[in-house]
Design a protein around this motif. Structure first.
Motif, mmCIF file in Angstrom:
data_model
loop_
_atom_site.group_PDB
_atom_site.id
_atom_site.type_symbol
_atom_site.label_atom_id
_atom_site.label_comp_id
_atom_site.label_asym_id
_atom_site.label_seq_id
_atom_site.Cartn_x
_atom_site.Cartn_y
_atom_site.Cartn_z
ATOM 1 N N GLU A 204 0.826 -1.209 0.000
ATOM 2 C CA GLU A 204 0.000 0.000 0.000
ATOM 3 C C GLU A 204 0.862 1.262 0.000
ATOM 4 O O GLU A 204 0.575 2.211 -0.726
ATOM 5 N N HIS A 205 1.924 1.250 0.798
ATOM 6 C CA HIS A 205 2.844 2.397 0.782
ATOM 7 C C HIS A 205 3.359 2.620 -0.637
ATOM 8 O O HIS A 205 3.371 3.738 -1.150
ATOM 9 N N THR A 206 3.819 1.512 -1.268
ATOM 10 C CA THR A 206 4.376 1.609 -2.615
ATOM 11 C C THR A 206 3.314 2.094 -3.599
ATOM 12 O O THR A 206 3.564 2.965 -4.424
ATOM 13 N N TRP A 207 2.138 1.524 -3.479
ATOM 14 C CA TRP A 207 1.047 1.858 -4.395
ATOM 15 C C TRP A 207 0.701 3.340 -4.314
ATOM 16 O O TRP A 207 0.527 4.008 -5.333
ATOM 17 N N PHE A 208 0.634 3.866 -3.088
ATOM 18 C CA PHE A 208 0.298 5.285 -2.939
ATOM 19 C C PHE A 208 1.362 6.163 -3.590
ATOM 20 O O PHE A 208 1.037 7.123 -4.292
ATOM 21 N N SER A 209 2.622 5.821 -3.369
ATOM 22 C CA SER A 209 3.684 6.629 -3.986
ATOM 23 C C SER A 209 3.595 6.563 -5.499
ATOM 24 O O SER A 209 3.684 7.583 -6.192
ATOM 25 N N LEU A 210 3.409 5.341 -6.022
ATOM 26 C CA LEU A 210 3.362 5.161 -7.476
ATOM 27 C C LEU A 210 2.178 5.895 -8.088
ATOM 28 O O LEU A 210 2.292 6.516 -9.140
ATOM 29 N N LYS A 211 1.050 5.800 -7.396
ATOM 30 C CA LYS A 211 -0.163 6.420 -7.920
ATOM 31 C C LYS A 211 0.038 7.931 -8.059
ATOM 32 O O LYS A 211 -0.333 8.531 -9.065
#
Ligand SMILES: Nc1ncnc2c1ncn2[C@@H]1O[C@H](COP(=O)(O)OP(=O)(O)OP(=O)(O)O)[C@@H](O)[C@H]1O
Ligand SMILES: [Mg+2]
Lengths: 436, 268
Positions: free
Chosen positions: A240-247
């Motif tokens: 989720e951390h990664t996803w938020f940054s990527l998004k």
């Protein structure tokens, strides 16, 4: 000191593995394809291809250095580690009337990261109790204490003695060796000294490996990686951390491209647009996106909008400039040819200028994605609720170095993946790039 | 009267430093429909400028261009252009390049198919139509450029050193192709070249231009182009008038170049 040793080993590995690899992996050193019959390669950059054996050894070397300088359980050659376990030294106490008595101090040295370890039953580790020792006879009694690796203990030997320091008992020798306040003696297990006021101290030997706080072992980082996926940190899993940054990056970049490319085209096609946007672009371009963070926080707060606006601004100028140079890179003969074939202005734009500028726009997009990825992490370091940067900065407040390292590795891997992905997209979409 | 009239054209370029270049001065030419005119002249005599004015990429400072008795303004599909190189659209296949003109007119692929296929046959690129243009050799690329121009069915074809970047052998083949296409289609062609031989072989009418200011120096009417149609061009070169004419023109251009060199030296 350790740093110099690492450097020396690294340089040694660079040259040493070259000679070894050259003898072992002969085929990797042969020239291939076009370059096979070239006699001149030194100075001919096009004849140089990356030696993959070197790449593999390079990665292994870094990994090995990581293992060698940490308290890793991985069975590779390692540097001397810190002492842990029990050790004993004797001290000689002397009274004002000259009588002396010997007693022992038993030090139990335990892992500094004991609380972060988990035993077979899943219980977290605890600091050990001191070893059981007999008091012994004489006015000086035997002591037993514990100390963590990489730390330091002041040993109040008089705590259980019959004559206290205030009553005139002083330590005059350690292990039978005379010692004065401020001096120290070294033993295999560490350093025993006297403070300026004459109290014994013990500092366990640290060897050449680094404490977990400074550099956790690879397997510790890996376990943390698993744990972060399962348990999460600060309420979000690693994904989720990664996803938020990527998004945020993708969103900011896309808006930047959608706005920037038409502006760039307009600047390449009309004098009014070029005059209008030139001062803005030239003014904003040299400002690093990071310098905008404080203003963005004041305007938009620390939520998603602020992040996306920041990344939009990071991508915008790059995309404008890429599109503009894409237009200027169109050979005038192509435009002339298209007009002579009856193309309208709109057709010139869509059939000639847009395809011709794609290589430049793609180069810009690659740069912009890289900049956005770097900027999002930095922005999250400053203020965010979730994201890789947020995870790292929170972990640093609690000195959870392993989480920091997991975060850094993920950031690097994703940045690399973005670059590789953009490049293959480019090869697929613009096969004519560089072939004209 | 149908045809191309270059009507008293003068062209003056203003330079940023305040000076100016008289690239062309009072050039008048009447080119009949279906004529193949080759243009020779020393470098800088205004050949490209003249062609760009005819194509409509440049507006002359004086005079005008009339095609079929209408003054032209700007580029148009009735005047096709073949450039020396690099003017193909490398993001398109060979076929898409050739059908670019019809596509721009909004013609459907089905409508233009017959013509495009025919032209690909004529230039011998039927087997390469799906290929990307950057995969072709220089000679093949120029054949694509020719076919692309013809697919648009222009009245006049303007060529600025179309074969200049090709090797000697390919060039000879392409010269035959140009001649055959000219005869088959009956197009008016203006062809700029630096090769005296090429100008002699292809030019039914040959124009020698002189520099500073750019102007028409001498005109020839030549029989070689007609002889060359469908024949071996090397045979044509054996004609008794060929060598003397070639020598005469070479001498003429040589003298002009000498003069230019002399003048630059004086200036220096
Ligand atoms: N845009 C321009 N601005 C200023 N001067 C120009 C411009 N274009 C051409 N000239 C000048 O006009 C003259 C004629 O140029 P042009 O390109 O027509 O010559 P050319 O006969 O085609 O030469 P070449 O055989 O080398 O192609 C030259 O002196 C050139 O410097
Ligand atoms: Mg020219």
């Amino acid at each position: 000191m350790t740093g110099l040793l690492v450097l020396a080993l690294y340089v040694g590995a660079f040259f040493g593995s070259f000679f070894i690899a050259k003898a072992v992996f002969k085929s990797a050193f042969e020239k291939k394809g076009f370059n096979k019959l070239k006699t001149v390669t030194f100075g001919d950059e096009s004849a140089i291809t990356a030696n993959r054996v070197a790449s593999v050894i390079s990665v292994i070397t870094v990994f090995w250095l990581w293992v060698a300088f940490t308290n890793s359980a991985i069975p590779l050659l390692k540097f001397p580690g810190p002492f842990s376990g029990d050790m004993t030294f004797t001290y000689t106490a002397q009274l004002e009337d000259g009588t002396t008595d010997d007693a022992t101090v038993t030090m139990r040295v335990y892992r500094e990261d004991i609380q972060q370890t988990i035993d077979d039953e899943g219980n977290p580790g605890r600091e050990p109790d001191p070893a059981e020792v007999e008091l012994g006879d004489g006015f000086a009694k035997n002591d037993s204490l514990t100390v963590a690796r990489y730390s330091f203990k002041v040993v109040n030997v008089w705590a259980n003695d019959e004559v206290s320091k205030r009553d005139g008992s002083t330590v005059v020798a350690i292990n039978g060796q005379p010692i004065a306040p401020g001096e120290s003696i070294r033993v295999d297990e560490g350093t025993i000294g006297l403070t300026d006021k004459g109290t014994p101290t013990f500092e366990p030997a640290v060897g050449l490996r680094m404490a977990r706080l400074y550099l956790p072992a690879p397997e510790v980082v890996f376990q943390r990686f698993i744990w972060l996926n399962q348990e999460g940190y600060q309420g979000y899993t690693l994904l989720e951390h990664t996803w938020f940054s990527l998004k945020r990056v993708v969103l900011g970049f896309l808006i930047g491209a959608v706005v920037g490319v038409p502006i760039g085209y307009a600047m390449g096609l009309t004098g009014w647009a070029r005059g209008w946007f030139d001062p803005i672009v030239e003014f904003m371009r040299p400002i690093p996106p990071l310098a905008l963070i404080p203003l963005i926080i004041i305007w938009f707060g620390i939520g998603e909008v602020g992040k996306v606006v920041l990344l939009f601004l990071a991508a915008l100028w790059i995309m404008i400039i890429a599109a503009r140079s894409g237009v200027s890179g169109v050979a005038i003969s192509k435009v002339h040819a298209a007009y002579s074939l009856g193309a309208s202005k709109w057709q010139i734009l869509s059939k000639v200028i847009v395809p011709n500028s794609l290589p430049d726009i793609f180069t810009g997009a690659r740069v912009a994605m890289g900049v956005c990825w770097g900027t999002v992490v930095a922005a999250e370091l400053v203020a965010a609720n979730v994201g890789l940067g947020k995870m790292i900065v929170t972990a640093s407040k609690f000195q959870l170095t392993d989480i920091i390292i997991v975060g850094i590795i993920i950031i690097g891997v994703i940045g690399f993946a973005i670059e590789v992905g953009m490049r293959s997209l480019e090869n697929w979409l613009i096969p004519w790039k560089g072939k004209v | 009267m149908s045809g191309l009239l270059i009507n008293d054209i003068s062209m003056r370029f203003d330079l940023p430093n305040g000076g100016h270049v008289q690239a062309l001065k009072n050039v008048t030419l009447d080119i009949k429909s279906g004529e193949l005119m080759s243009v020779l002249g020393p470098s800088g005599c205004g050949k490209t400028t003249l062609l760009n004015i005819v194509a409509g990429f440049l507006a002359p400072t004086e005079g005008n261009i009339q095609l079929n008795e209408e003054v032209v303004h700007g580029p148009g599909p009735e005047r096709g252009m073949v450039f020396q190189q690099g003017a193909l659209f490398e993001w398109m296949s060979v076929r898409d390049n050739v059908s670019f003109g019809p596509d721009m007119k909004g013609m459907s692929r089905a409508e233009s198919k017959e013509k495009v296929e025919h032209l690909l046959d004529v230039v011998g690129l039927q087997d390469f139509k799906e290929k990307a243009v950057y995969e072709l050799s220089g000679g093949m690329q120029q054949r694509v450029a020719l076919a692309r121009c013809l697919a648009n069915d222009p009245d006049v074809i303007l060529m600025d050193e179309p074969l200049g970047a090709l090797d000697a052998l390919t060039r000879e083949k392409m010269q035959s192709l140009v001649l055959d296409l000219w005869k088959d289609t009956g197009k008016t062609i203006i062809l700029i070249t630096h090769s005296v031989e090429e100008a002699l072989l292809l030019g039914e009418r040959l124009l020698v231009m002189a520099p500073r200011p750019g102007r028409v120096h001498k005109e020839y009417r030549l029989p070689f182009a007609d002889m060359g149609v469908g024949n071996d061009l090397r045979e044509v070169k054996k004609h008794k008038d060929y060598a003397p004419t070639r020598e005469e023109i070479l001498e003429m251009i040589w003298n002009m170049e000498e003069e230019i060199m002399g003048r630059t030296e004086e200036n220096a």
